[in-house]
Design a protein around this motif. Structure first.
Motif, mmCIF file in Angstrom:
data_model
loop_
_atom_site.group_PDB
_atom_site.id
_atom_site.type_symbol
_atom_site.label_atom_id
_atom_site.label_comp_id
_atom_site.label_asym_id
_atom_site.label_seq_id
_atom_site.Cartn_x
_atom_site.Cartn_y
_atom_site.Cartn_z
ATOM 1 N N LYS A 34 41.110 38.894 35.046
ATOM 2 C CA LYS A 34 40.305 38.456 33.899
ATOM 3 C C LYS A 34 38.913 39.067 33.955
ATOM 4 O O LYS A 34 38.374 39.520 32.947
ATOM 5 C CB LYS A 34 40.213 36.930 33.857
ATOM 6 N N TYR A 35 38.335 39.078 35.162
ATOM 7 C CA TYR A 35 37.004 39.662 35.316
ATOM 8 C C TYR A 35 37.029 41.169 35.121
ATOM 9 O O TYR A 35 36.075 41.751 34.605
ATOM 10 C CB TYR A 35 36.390 39.285 36.669
ATOM 11 N N ALA A 36 38.114 41.817 35.512
ATOM 12 C CA ALA A 36 38.227 43.264 35.311
ATOM 13 C C ALA A 36 38.163 43.596 33.823
ATOM 14 O O ALA A 36 37.477 44.542 33.418
ATOM 15 C CB ALA A 36 39.522 43.783 35.917
ATOM 16 N N TRP A 37 38.862 42.821 33.014
ATOM 17 C CA TRP A 37 38.836 43.069 31.570
ATOM 18 C C TRP A 37 37.505 42.641 30.965
ATOM 19 O O TRP A 37 37.035 43.256 30.005
ATOM 20 C CB TRP A 37 40.007 42.369 30.882
ATOM 21 N N ARG A 38 36.889 41.656 31.553
ATOM 22 C CA ARG A 38 35.595 41.168 31.055
ATOM 23 C C ARG A 38 34.496 42.211 31.238
ATOM 24 O O ARG A 38 33.637 42.357 30.362
ATOM 25 C CB ARG A 38 35.250 39.871 31.781
ATOM 26 N N ILE A 39 34.504 42.945 32.350
ATOM 27 C CA ILE A 39 33.434 43.922 32.588
ATOM 28 C C ILE A 39 33.569 45.161 31.715
ATOM 29 O O ILE A 39 32.621 45.930 31.580
ATOM 30 C CB ILE A 39 33.332 44.338 34.079
ATOM 31 N N LEU A 105 38.114 48.770 47.150
ATOM 32 C CA LEU A 105 37.328 47.859 46.313
ATOM 33 C C LEU A 105 36.141 47.302 47.093
ATOM 34 O O LEU A 105 35.040 47.186 46.547
ATOM 35 C CB LEU A 105 38.201 46.722 45.778
ATOM 36 N N ASN A 106 36.340 46.972 48.352
ATOM 37 C CA ASN A 106 35.222 46.492 49.177
ATOM 38 C C ASN A 106 34.105 47.519 49.217
ATOM 39 O O ASN A 106 32.925 47.168 49.098
ATOM 40 C CB ASN A 106 35.681 46.176 50.609
ATOM 41 N N LYS A 107 34.457 48.789 49.393
ATOM 42 C CA LYS A 107 33.439 49.847 49.425
ATOM 43 C C LYS A 107 32.732 49.959 48.083
ATOM 44 O O LYS A 107 31.512 50.131 48.028
ATOM 45 C CB LYS A 107 34.065 51.184 49.809
ATOM 46 N N LEU A 122 36.002 50.871 39.048
ATOM 47 C CA LEU A 122 36.168 49.526 39.612
ATOM 48 C C LEU A 122 37.228 48.766 38.822
ATOM 49 O O LEU A 122 38.149 48.179 39.403
ATOM 50 C CB LEU A 122 34.837 48.769 39.596
ATOM 51 N N GLN A 123 37.124 48.794 37.510
ATOM 52 C CA GLN A 123 38.100 48.113 36.665
ATOM 53 C C GLN A 123 39.498 48.674 36.904
ATOM 54 O O GLN A 123 40.463 47.919 37.062
ATOM 55 C CB GLN A 123 37.725 48.257 35.198
ATOM 56 N N SER A 128 44.888 48.140 39.244
ATOM 57 C CA SER A 128 45.883 48.719 40.147
ATOM 58 C C SER A 128 46.279 47.715 41.232
ATOM 59 O O SER A 128 47.463 47.532 41.516
ATOM 60 C CB SER A 128 45.329 49.993 40.778
ATOM 61 N N LEU A 129 45.294 47.068 41.837
ATOM 62 C CA LEU A 129 45.573 46.054 42.862
ATOM 63 C C LEU A 129 46.437 44.937 42.298
ATOM 64 O O LEU A 129 47.430 44.535 42.914
ATOM 65 C CB LEU A 129 44.272 45.472 43.431
ATOM 66 N N VAL A 130 46.075 44.445 41.139
ATOM 67 C CA VAL A 130 46.836 43.360 40.509
ATOM 68 C C VAL A 130 48.285 43.797 40.302
ATOM 69 O O VAL A 130 49.215 43.084 40.680
ATOM 70 C CB VAL A 130 46.180 42.929 39.176
ATOM 71 N N ASP A 131 48.474 44.974 39.750
ATOM 72 C CA ASP A 131 49.825 45.466 39.469
ATOM 73 C C ASP A 131 50.637 45.645 40.745
ATOM 74 O O ASP A 131 51.761 45.149 40.844
ATOM 75 C CB ASP A 131 49.729 46.794 38.702
ATOM 76 N N VAL A 132 50.074 46.336 41.729
ATOM 77 C CA VAL A 132 50.803 46.627 42.963
ATOM 78 C C VAL A 132 51.133 45.337 43.714
ATOM 79 O O VAL A 132 52.250 45.160 44.203
ATOM 80 C CB VAL A 132 49.993 47.603 43.851
#
Length: 170
Positions: A34-39, A105-107, A122-123, A128-132
């Motif tokens: 949700k935050y990924a789409w928000r940014i 993502l941490n970096k 970043l988005q 990608s993380l969510v999907d994988v």
């Protein structure tokens, strides 16, 4: 004196322990997405940046811990009873890929200004993380757990469960 619902364990065997953790991770993933789409359409405020960073830190920490437990306790037993035929090699590869995405993502989230400059990347990495991770959990639910339940004797499953509970509760 009776136990309240909160006092009862929310898991009762190996698979339910892992599924409980997966549910928490999926909840955090949904929030992160949700935050990924928000940014995409707004400025990366300090609050949003902090939330994204905290969510990724939680997911990274949690999946690292559970992947390690699976790789140390569960997958070797599965490989023993299903040499060259289990899903364990795929699980290990995906664990590495997921941890690499979290690490990237941490970096990217080391400082807010850098994250703001790389907001599109970043988005994309969050998505990608969510999907994988969602696909990985789906495979666990439909392949790995079937293998565990059908090939590993229940007594050994119980031993692995007890070991995992001990390590989780440390």
């Amino acid at each position: 004196m009776s136990e309240s619902k909160q006092d009862k364990p929310k898991h009762y065997d190996l698979i339910s322990l892992i599924e409980l953790e997966q549910d928490i991770i999926l909840e955090k993933l949904t929030e992160l997405e949700k935050y990924a789409w928000r940014i995409e359409k707004s400025v990366l405020t300090a609050e949003i940046y902090g939330t994204i960073k905290n969510l990724n830190d939680y997911i990274f920490s949690d999946v690292s811990r559970y992947f390690t437990l699976e790789e140390d306790l569960l997958l070797p037993e599965l490989e023993r009873v299903m040499p060259n035929h289990s899903s364990s090699a795929v699980m290990r590869e995906e664990h590495t890929m997921i941890l690499n995405i979290c690490s990237m993502l941490n970096k990217m989230l080391e400082d807010k200004d850098g994250a703001e400059r790389e907001k599109d990347t970043l988005q994309a990495e969050i998505i990608s993380l969510v999907d994988v991770l969602q696909r990985h959990i789906h495979k666990k639910n439909h392949v790995l757990y079937h293998e565990v339940q059908s090939k590993i004797p229940s007594e050994l499953q119980q031993e692995i469960y007890i070991k995992m509970v001990r390590k989780v509760n440390l």
